[in-house]
Design a protein around this motif. Structure first.
Motif, mmCIF file in Angstrom:
data_model
loop_
_atom_site.group_PDB
_atom_site.id
_atom_site.type_symbol
_atom_site.label_atom_id
_atom_site.label_comp_id
_atom_site.label_asym_id
_atom_site.label_seq_id
_atom_site.Cartn_x
_atom_site.Cartn_y
_atom_site.Cartn_z
ATOM 1 N N ALA A 203 11.701 -32.503 -30.331
ATOM 2 C CA ALA A 203 11.174 -33.470 -29.364
ATOM 3 C C ALA A 203 12.288 -34.255 -28.686
ATOM 4 O O ALA A 203 12.114 -34.743 -27.556
ATOM 5 N N SER B 205 8.707 -26.992 -28.878
ATOM 6 C CA SER B 205 7.751 -28.089 -28.717
ATOM 7 C C SER B 205 6.570 -27.648 -27.850
ATOM 8 O O SER B 205 5.410 -27.971 -28.133
ATOM 9 N N TYR B 206 6.864 -26.907 -26.800
ATOM 10 C CA TYR B 206 5.830 -26.391 -25.893
ATOM 11 C C TYR B 206 4.839 -25.501 -26.640
ATOM 12 O O TYR B 206 3.643 -25.471 -26.322
ATOM 13 N N ASP C 122 13.850 -35.075 -20.025
ATOM 14 C CA ASP C 122 12.521 -34.973 -19.418
ATOM 15 C C ASP C 122 11.993 -33.546 -19.431
ATOM 16 O O ASP C 122 10.878 -33.279 -18.980
ATOM 17 N N GLN C 123 12.800 -32.612 -19.935
ATOM 18 C CA GLN C 123 12.343 -31.242 -20.108
ATOM 19 C C GLN C 123 11.854 -31.049 -21.544
ATOM 20 O O GLN C 123 12.284 -31.755 -22.443
ATOM 21 N N GLU C 124 10.970 -30.089 -21.727
ATOM 22 C CA GLU C 124 10.406 -29.835 -23.048
ATOM 23 C C GLU C 124 10.972 -28.539 -23.608
ATOM 24 O O GLU C 124 10.928 -27.492 -22.954
#
Length: 327
Positions: free
Chosen positions: A145, A156-157, A150-152
């Motif tokens: 996390a 996590s996705y 600001d990217q995942e």
């Protein structure tokens, strides 16, 4: 020394956790081959005949959740301890007491944990693409996390059930082709392109996959072999491996920092992000893999090492196997 090599045979083996589909070739000491995401036994199609020719009984399995193996409904059914027990039960179901285990990608983690927990069964371990990092450290989902701002991060996705399935399943073939290309040495995006391991706000993983031709190692027939299985099974079983990482962390807490002492081997690709992110794990091999025989980074190779460089990987595997103490 060459050996008469029978054709690859397929069968389904019953184990306490369900059914495991295997592809088998050759006779001799057992070598168990464990694939990663998103693949199948077919990832080892180049290794089965080469290992059989070298005098080994090579067995490639469909990991739980993949292909023609069992697919439990509950996410908890995919935790690492269950996969390790599948490996142990499979060795015994094949009529053997011990085996060498070799894994790629997630299969590398499965192979390593199998060797760690059951040294009496797995007498040596080969790790491809993903180096061994002992259990321990912070909770995995907390680590992922914090990656990417600001990217995942893709792991996590993958955590929310159904989310990645909704991206992949409408066009399994196209998604797989894009992912394989994104992580292959000859087709991966350049260093200035957005990283395909991350998802932008409101976007999907596929948005960052390269277009264009398939990687040189992947034929249309190969792609069909992979896509056909996932079109039949769906992606949930495969993705559930990612969704039990925190449970694995809890299950393996008693092995914090534990080394694997059996003879071991590592092969990675120099262009694979795994060896960059986990460079510290490779540096720690003298402590974490005290039985390490050799470690190799294949220049210009991406993530799919045994498919991108089959001849080189086959040579390294057979040389290592041939030098192991007799079973």
């Amino acid at each position: 020394m060459s050996h008469h090599v029978p054709e690859i045979t397929h069968r389904t083996v019953s184990v306490p956790g369900g059914r495991i589909h295997v592809a088998e070739q050759g006779i001799g000491p057992l070598v168990l081959l464990v694939h990663g995401f998103p693949e199948s036994w077919y990832s080892w199609r180049h290794q089965l005949p080469a290992l059989a020719q070298a005098g080994y009984r090579a067995v490639a399995l469909d990991v739980r959740g993949y292909g023609r193996s069992s697919k439990p409904a509950a996410v908890d059914g995919y935790r690492m301890l269950a996969l390790v027990e599948d490996d142990v039960a499979l060795v015994h179901a094949l009529g053997e007491e011990s085996a060498v285990i070799i894994g790629h990608d997630w299969g590398s983690n499965i192979a390593a944990t199998s060797a760690l927990l059951h040294p009496e069964v797995f007498r040596a371990v080969g790790l491809l693409s993903v180096p061994y990092a002992p259990p321990g450290g912070p909770r995995p989902t907390d680590v992922f996390a914090r990656m990417g701002g600001d990217q995942e991060f893709y792991i996590s996705y993958f955590q929310e059930p159904g989310r990645a399935e909704a991206e992949i399943e409408p066009d399994v073939r196209g998604w797989l082709a894009g992912l394989y290309a994104a992580l292959s040495g000859d087709t991966m995006p350049g260093p200035d392109a957005p990283d395909p391991h991350f998802v932008g706000p409101g976007a999907t993983l596929r948005d960052r996959f390269p277009g264009g031709p398939l990687p040189s190692w992947l034929t249309e027939e190969d792609l069909e072999a992979y896509a056909g299985e996932f079109e039949r099974t769906g992606m949930t079983g495969a993705l559930n491996r990612y969704r039990t990482m925190d449970r694995d962390w809890e299950d393996l807490a008693g092995f914090h920092g534990a080394p694997i002492k059996q003879p071991s081997l590592f092969i990675g690709g120099s262009l694979d992000a795994s060896v960059t992110w986990m460079a510290g794990a490779i540096d720690a091999f003298p402590d974490t893999l005290p039985g390490l025989v050799s470690s190799h980074l294949l220049d210009g190779c991406g993530h799919w090492v045994q498919q991108e460089r089959p001849d080189e990987v086959n040579r390294l595997l057979t040389e290592w196997l041939d030098a192991l103490p007799t079973a």
